[in-house]
Scaffold this motif. Structure first.
Motif, PDB file in Angstrom:
ATOM      1  N   MET A  31       0.814  -1.222   0.000  1.00 54.33           N
ATOM      2  CA  MET A  31       0.000   0.000   0.000  1.00 54.33           C
ATOM      3  C   MET A  31       0.843   1.265   0.000  1.00 54.33           C
ATOM      4  O   MET A  31       0.352   2.337  -0.358  1.00 54.33           O
ATOM      5  N   GLU A  32       2.101   1.161   0.356  1.00 54.34           N
ATOM      6  CA  GLU A  32       2.983   2.333   0.315  1.00 54.34           C
ATOM      7  C   GLU A  32       3.105   2.895  -1.103  1.00 54.34           C
ATOM      8  O   GLU A  32       3.501   4.049  -1.287  1.00 54.34           O
ATOM      9  N   TYR A  33       2.739   2.100  -2.086  1.00 62.08           N
ATOM     10  CA  TYR A  33       2.679   2.552  -3.479  1.00 62.08           C
ATOM     11  C   TYR A  33       1.911   3.869  -3.600  1.00 62.08           C
ATOM     12  O   TYR A  33       2.261   4.741  -4.397  1.00 62.08           O
ATOM     13  N   TRP A  34       0.858   4.012  -2.786  1.00 62.64           N
ATOM     14  CA  TRP A  34      -0.030   5.171  -2.901  1.00 62.64           C
ATOM     15  C   TRP A  34       0.641   6.469  -2.472  1.00 62.64           C
ATOM     16  O   TRP A  34       0.196   7.552  -2.848  1.00 62.64           O
ATOM     17  N   VAL A  85       0.216  10.206  -4.375  1.00 62.09           N
ATOM     18  CA  VAL A  85      -0.057  11.491  -3.724  1.00 62.09           C
ATOM     19  C   VAL A  85       0.952  12.529  -4.213  1.00 62.09           C
ATOM     20  O   VAL A  85       0.598  13.663  -4.537  1.00 62.09           O
ATOM     21  N   ALA A  86       2.212  12.131  -4.300  1.00 70.61           N
ATOM     22  CA  ALA A  86       3.269  13.042  -4.745  1.00 70.61           C
ATOM     23  C   ALA A  86       3.175  13.356  -6.237  1.00 70.61           C
ATOM     24  O   ALA A  86       3.509  14.460  -6.668  1.00 70.61           O
ATOM     25  N   ASP A  94      -6.683   9.157  -7.588  1.00 71.66           N
ATOM     26  CA  ASP A  94      -5.972  10.178  -6.825  1.00 71.66           C
ATOM     27  C   ASP A  94      -6.647  10.431  -5.474  1.00 71.66           C
ATOM     28  O   ASP A  94      -5.970  10.620  -4.462  1.00 71.66           O
ATOM     29  N   GLU A  95      -7.977  10.406  -5.462  1.00 74.50           N
ATOM     30  CA  GLU A  95      -8.716  10.590  -4.203  1.00 74.50           C
ATOM     31  C   GLU A  95      -8.426   9.437  -3.245  1.00 74.50           C
ATOM     32  O   GLU A  95      -8.214   9.650  -2.052  1.00 74.50           O
ATOM     33  N   PHE A  96      -8.417   8.217  -3.779  1.00 80.47           N
ATOM     34  CA  PHE A  96      -8.091   7.063  -2.947  1.00 80.47           C
ATOM     35  C   PHE A  96      -6.694   7.212  -2.355  1.00 80.47           C
ATOM     36  O   PHE A  96      -6.474   6.968  -1.160  1.00 80.47           O
ATOM     37  N   ALA A  97      -5.735   7.629  -3.174  1.00 75.49           N
ATOM     38  CA  ALA A  97      -4.359   7.787  -2.715  1.00 75.49           C
ATOM     39  C   ALA A  97      -4.273   8.794  -1.571  1.00 75.49           C
ATOM     40  O   ALA A  97      -3.593   8.543  -0.561  1.00 75.49           O
ATOM     41  N   VAL A  98      -4.960   9.905  -1.693  1.00 76.84           N
ATOM     42  CA  VAL A  98      -4.936  10.936  -0.646  1.00 76.84           C
ATOM     43  C   VAL A  98      -5.554  10.394   0.641  1.00 76.84           C
ATOM     44  O   VAL A  98      -5.002  10.555   1.728  1.00 76.84           O
TER      45      VAL A  98
END
Length: 183
Positions: free
Chosen positions: A51-54, A58-59, A68-72
């Motif tokens: 999950m650190e992929y996300w 974000v960056a 992108d919303e999921f990542a944030v």
């Protein structure tokens, strides 16, 4: 009291493999909404590291709104990772614990707030064995994998489940919402 919800993707034949599922805007929006209804997620080491992929999304946003919303949301939600091998975690809002302590999990459940998500196969099994899962949200992808990590590996006793509802995505994923039957 907060609910502990086991939320995970799996194949029709019961295996968990992040590369086998269908990741699209509909999936990402569903999980972004799920994260909005929670304020803590519990992971084992392997899933946490996946999950650190996300953090990278974000960056460097993709331009795909739901992704992108999921990542944030994934970046912002507090996380507890259970691992005996990790030395530390540096993702913001993350805490490292060496082992699952039933009393600590019960204390978390009693705290005010939104639901708690469990998102790793091994952690879901451990919490199931302790009788701490209040709801299972199993996203079954229309894929037969044939081998891999079975979701309920090491469950040796029958556990009755009551189907609460289903949610069907346009591309064939069905989310099954269950609660354990209290005997």
């Amino acid at each position: 009291m907060r609910k502990i919800i086991a939320a995970i993707n799996m194949t029709v034949d019961g295996f968990c493999d992040h590369t086998a599922g269908i990741a699209n805007e509909e999936t990402h929006q569903h999980y972004a909404d799920l994260l909005s209804d929670a304020d803590l997620i519990l992971y084992g080491r392997t899933t946490f590291q996946l999950m650190e992929y996300w953090r990278d999304i974000v960056a460097n946003p993709t331009g795909i709104k739901a992704m992108d919303e999921f990542a944030v949301k994934m970046d912002q939600i507090p996380k507890i990772v259970f691992s005996r091998t990790l030395e530390n975690v540096d993702w913001k809002n993350s805490e490292l614990k060496r082992e699952i302590n039933e009393e600590e999990i019960l204390e978390l459940r009693q705290q005010p707030g939104k639901d708690i998500l469990a998102g790793s196969p091994s952690l879901i099994v451990a919490l199931t064995q302790l009788g701490l899962i209040d709801e299972y949200q199993l996203a079954v992808h229309p894929v037969i994998l044939g081998s891999g990590l079975p979701l309920f590996k090491n469950i040796t006793e029958k556990i009755g489940l009551k189907l609460l509802k289903t949610k069907t995505f346009d591309f064939g994923v069905i989310i099954l919402y269950f609660e354990p039957v209290k005997e």
